[in-house]
Design a protein around this motif. Sequence first.
Motif, PDB file in Angstrom:
ATOM      1  N   LYS A  61      67.146  -2.039   2.506  1.00  0.00           N
ATOM      2  CA  LYS A  61      68.085  -2.056   3.635  1.00  0.00           C
ATOM      3  C   LYS A  61      68.979  -0.825   3.654  1.00  0.00           C
ATOM      4  CE  LYS A  61      68.356  -6.996   4.587  1.00  0.00           C
ATOM      5  NZ  LYS A  61      69.201  -8.202   4.615  1.00  0.00           N
ATOM      6  N   ARG A  62      69.327  -0.351   2.460  1.00  0.00           N
ATOM      7  CA  ARG A  62      70.142   0.859   2.371  1.00  0.00           C
ATOM      8  C   ARG A  62      69.422   2.029   3.011  1.00  0.00           C
ATOM      9  NH1 ARG A  62      71.573   0.258  -2.862  1.00  0.00           N
ATOM     10  NH2 ARG A  62      69.842   1.482  -3.687  1.00  0.00           N
ATOM     11  N   HIS A  63      68.100   1.983   2.945  1.00  0.00           N
ATOM     12  CA  HIS A  63      67.306   3.056   3.557  1.00  0.00           C
ATOM     13  C   HIS A  63      66.884   2.722   4.985  1.00  0.00           C
ATOM     14  CE1 HIS A  63      66.839   5.835   0.112  1.00  0.00           C
ATOM     15  NE2 HIS A  63      67.222   4.763  -0.548  1.00  0.00           N
ATOM     16  N   GLY A  64      67.519   1.705   5.556  1.00  0.00           N
ATOM     17  CA  GLY A  64      67.345   1.472   6.985  1.00  0.00           C
ATOM     18  C   GLY A  64      66.080   0.754   7.400  1.00  0.00           C
ATOM     19  N   ALA A  65      65.464  -0.014   6.491  1.00  0.00           N
ATOM     20  CA  ALA A  65      64.218  -0.681   6.863  1.00  0.00           C
ATOM     21  C   ALA A  65      64.468  -2.016   7.549  1.00  0.00           C
ATOM     22  CB  ALA A  65      63.354  -0.892   5.627  1.00  0.00           C
ATOM     23  N   GLU A  66      63.649  -2.310   8.536  1.00  0.00           N
ATOM     24  CA  GLU A  66      63.548  -3.645   9.112  1.00  0.00           C
ATOM     25  C   GLU A  66      62.565  -4.430   8.252  1.00  0.00           C
ATOM     26  OE1 GLU A  66      63.587  -2.955  13.749  1.00  0.00           O
ATOM     27  OE2 GLU A  66      61.858  -1.925  12.896  1.00  0.00           O
ATOM     28  N   TYR A  84      60.097  -3.177   5.564  1.00  0.00           N
ATOM     29  CA  TYR A  84      59.742  -3.709   4.249  1.00  0.00           C
ATOM     30  C   TYR A  84      59.158  -5.092   4.412  1.00  0.00           C
ATOM     31  CZ  TYR A  84      64.072  -6.558   4.015  1.00  0.00           C
ATOM     32  OH  TYR A  84      65.070  -7.473   4.237  1.00  0.00           O
ATOM     33  N   GLU A 101      61.145  10.165   0.563  1.00  0.00           N
ATOM     34  CA  GLU A 101      62.062   9.029   0.571  1.00  0.00           C
ATOM     35  C   GLU A 101      61.454   7.839  -0.183  1.00  0.00           C
ATOM     36  OE1 GLU A 101      63.595   7.714   4.355  1.00  0.00           O
ATOM     37  OE2 GLU A 101      65.149   6.498   3.395  1.00  0.00           O
ATOM     38  N   GLU A 107      65.420   4.719  -7.240  1.00  0.00           N
ATOM     39  CA  GLU A 107      66.643   3.892  -7.143  1.00  0.00           C
ATOM     40  C   GLU A 107      66.410   2.497  -7.709  1.00  0.00           C
ATOM     41  OE1 GLU A 107      68.350   3.674  -3.212  1.00  0.00           O
ATOM     42  OE2 GLU A 107      68.537   5.842  -3.036  1.00  0.00           O
TER      43      GLU A 107
END
Lengths: 517, 517
Positions: free
Chosen positions: A92-97, A157, A197, A204
């Motif tokens: 989510k931090r990387h903007g995934a739906e 994701y 990424e 991470e």
Amino acid sequence: MAMVALTCVRGCSGVGVIRTALRLPHLRSVSGITVAQIDEEVAKLLELKARLGGDDGKHQFVLKTPKGTRDYNPKQMAIREKVFNTITRCFKRHGAETIDTPVFELKETLTGKYGEDSKLIYDLKDQGGELLSLRYDLTVPFARYLAMNKITNIKRYHIAKVYRRDNPAMTRGRYREFYQCDFDIAGQYDAMIPDAECLKIVHEILSELELGDFRIKVNDRRILDGMFAVCGVPDDKFRTICSTVDKLDKMPWEEVKKEMVNEKGLSEEAADQIGEYVSQHGGMDLAERLLLDPRMAQSKQACAGLSDIKLLFSYLQLFQVTDKVEFDLSLARGLDYYTGVIYEAVLTQAGVSNDAQNGAEESVSVGSVAGGGRYDGLVGMFDPKGRKVPCVGVSIGIERIFSIMEQKAEVSAEKIRTTEVQVLVASAQKNLLEERLRLVTELWNAGVKAEVMYKKNPKLLSQLQLCEETGIPLVAILGEQELKDGVVKLRVVATREEVDISRADLISEIKRRTSKA
Amino acid sequence: MAMVALTCVRGCSGVGVIRTALRLPHLRSVSGITVAQIDEEVAKLLELKARLGGDDGKHQFVLKTPKGTRDYNPKQMAIREKVFNTITRCFKRHGAETIDTPVFELKETLTGKYGEDSKLIYDLKDQGGELLSLRYDLTVPFARYLAMNKITNIKRYHIAKVYRRDNPAMTRGRYREFYQCDFDIAGQYDAMIPDAECLKIVHEILSELELGDFRIKVNDRRILDGMFAVCGVPDDKFRTICSTVDKLDKMPWEEVKKEMVNEKGLSEEAADQIGEYVSQHGGMDLAERLLLDPRMAQSKQACAGLSDIKLLFSYLQLFQVTDKVEFDLSLARGLDYYTGVIYEAVLTQAGVSNDAQNGAEESVSVGSVAGGGRYDGLVGMFDPKGRKVPCVGVSIGIERIFSIMEQKAEVSAEKIRTTEVQVLVASAQKNLLEERLRLVTELWNAGVKAEVMYKKNPKLLSQLQLCEETGIPLVAILGEQELKDGVVKLRVVATREEVDISRADLISEIKRRTSKA
């Protein structure tokens, strides 16, 4: 319709014992058969098998989960939730739906996507209707989803179980039903930015889970193919030689070479040339060096791959993850669908294996915990017009990580709670069930996590023991006196300290005390 | 080993077209066969079927999910997560742990648990090894888990998909793959306390989800059985008559009676007596009235059930849920394994059906959204010594709830975000990719949810559009000037207000602004 005649050629002696005489009619001429007829015959045979009592009559009901699968008990679930939370937070931090797909797909959807591994796919029984298979990974369903919905552009994701009829090694976290945590970026973008990424994400997650040291190996299918070409591997042997190279993490080079030469029919000279390359690993410098290699220079493909590896490393530097990433020419990865960058993360700390307990087999490290790569052709395989959607992604193999986390939890002194109950509503005297139920209702209605024992007259001691066992921090004790005074005795389980709280203040007092924790 | 001869009795004309001539040897005498031989024959037949090209050659690849299943897109997932969170919060508030079990079980584990519904079980193909079936519910795997681990005492929830080869009606939320959210209490406790808590949970969840008005119907298998006995139903017809009574929510009494008399062979007199009872519903008062009914009084079982219903209602009063609960003698529930209290929740608000869009079929209400009951015998069916573990539980049928929530979301003006990104790192000028990647790394490492566009030189307008489309509230804009000044231009997407923030303060400023929202 057709019928079937079953006979024993060699007199049916041996292990298989005949239980019933066959009553299916015997017919004389073979002429032909349709699929519908085959279905019918198969159904008859299986019914017959059922009548025979299962596997040659050695039937007895076994209380177990299917081979290669397991239940998760509440403690394991608590660990699993923690791991999932860490992973989901990163995605989510990387903007995934996120999306979800069915656990099974049309069999055809999976056909031709997994190369030699296709034999590991679980099929569903043909019970009339569509032919179905359990998903083998989350990547193919994702590609099917993109093509079906004409999506050219998504970062998503997906955390779900996948199924492989593999040889399970459960103590090492290898199951037939296991979770994958996938993150993928689909879309036409500038080279290597999404690819980098994905590696940042692996970095991470593995750092945050504190699993010990790890390395992320990177390579590119184009470099492998180019290398095979310049080493003199015939075109039609690229895939199979690639599969053999993939075994380098489990076998020494000498054995890999033997397989190439003896089983796959490669010339010894070609194998030796490959051997020279696949022993090399390094960073951006290695990519630069290979770009100057006169043999590699003959392959456009290899050069494109090497330039992209260079670019990738420049982004990885900005992402501050080059400490763990290594360009490794021996990395091949088994799956058919990769077209560009590939990678795999391995834990390098030996300490995580539990060899002491389980014998020599267990001294093997847990190995790969994440892998992925670029697959620019997969979506096009599903699109009626073959329109391609470039994709790159990574899959975190969570079962091996669970195994390690479980072992760590067992060793650690910290007790894992499996519930979040804040307060037990208890009584010291008899005949107070109704009062307890009334109070616990007040607490539930106010959003407090609370329990009562399901007994009319539980002993106070057993109520306090329940709190000790399950880690409930507070007890709200009711007695005749408390009811008369309009108070509740609030007991802190850890310190045994007790204090009378007015009914009106109870909820805020419980919230105050448990929010501090 | 045995071999197989396949022949066409009626000359193989008709729809099925023969593709290949059979080359399996033809053998003359039928003598017998073992299970291993059957397996072999089946494998051969299926291979032959594969060679014939699937279902009689009418092959064409269809891009779809299997019948009765669906994907969840990111918007649907956002709704689903919200519903799951509400449900999970409630289960945790009531002190439940959670477990997980494999998606498939040994076929035998499911055998004999579902009565007439067994035909809806998905079997896996026999690919050698164990015979497996997809789980049909979460209750039987739970009972298997308890017996296998000798657990006599647990309160657990389990949210997972189950599988039924039912006739799908997807617009009404009826799928072949669907979620169940189960909460169960296992253990020997004082009567009706855990049973009442299950109803309290249904009440809490349906209230909190704001699905409109609902009713929870309650009955007891012992009352049904006792009623059947005193009405003159023969013992061996209890189950089948029970199945017919269960249809009362879909059919008028006259038709139900016709089925009892004409199909199930019940006497008209017995049917009429049943008809009198099953038309009754009420609260504790009805239980009290029936306890005084001279015919009911003949059945010990019925009286035990009626007394427990009385007790149940007294607890429900303390739990403050009697407004929605109704004792309904027509509630039967299909599954075989219930032994005591049973219940079912239905939404009663007509407004939720989307009949305007989808025609008459849709005017049917979504119907049952939760159900459950007591099953004291199920665990004992798995225990080698038959030791019983009393259980009671409830299952929330989430797909119908999703359908309603989706419809509500579509109508509502509120936009659902599918990501949680707080800030987009953007640039107004060219050649700032590296600076953007450097800044987004800083943000990720500080736990900020951030994105960059995967382009070397994206236009500022397209970066701002991305924010509008996906609801990203903030943009961190980099330019030559900002870099020189050591600042970032922070733009609020909603108000278009921009302010320069020093790099050192950026993270805390973003956190401050997004925590307010």
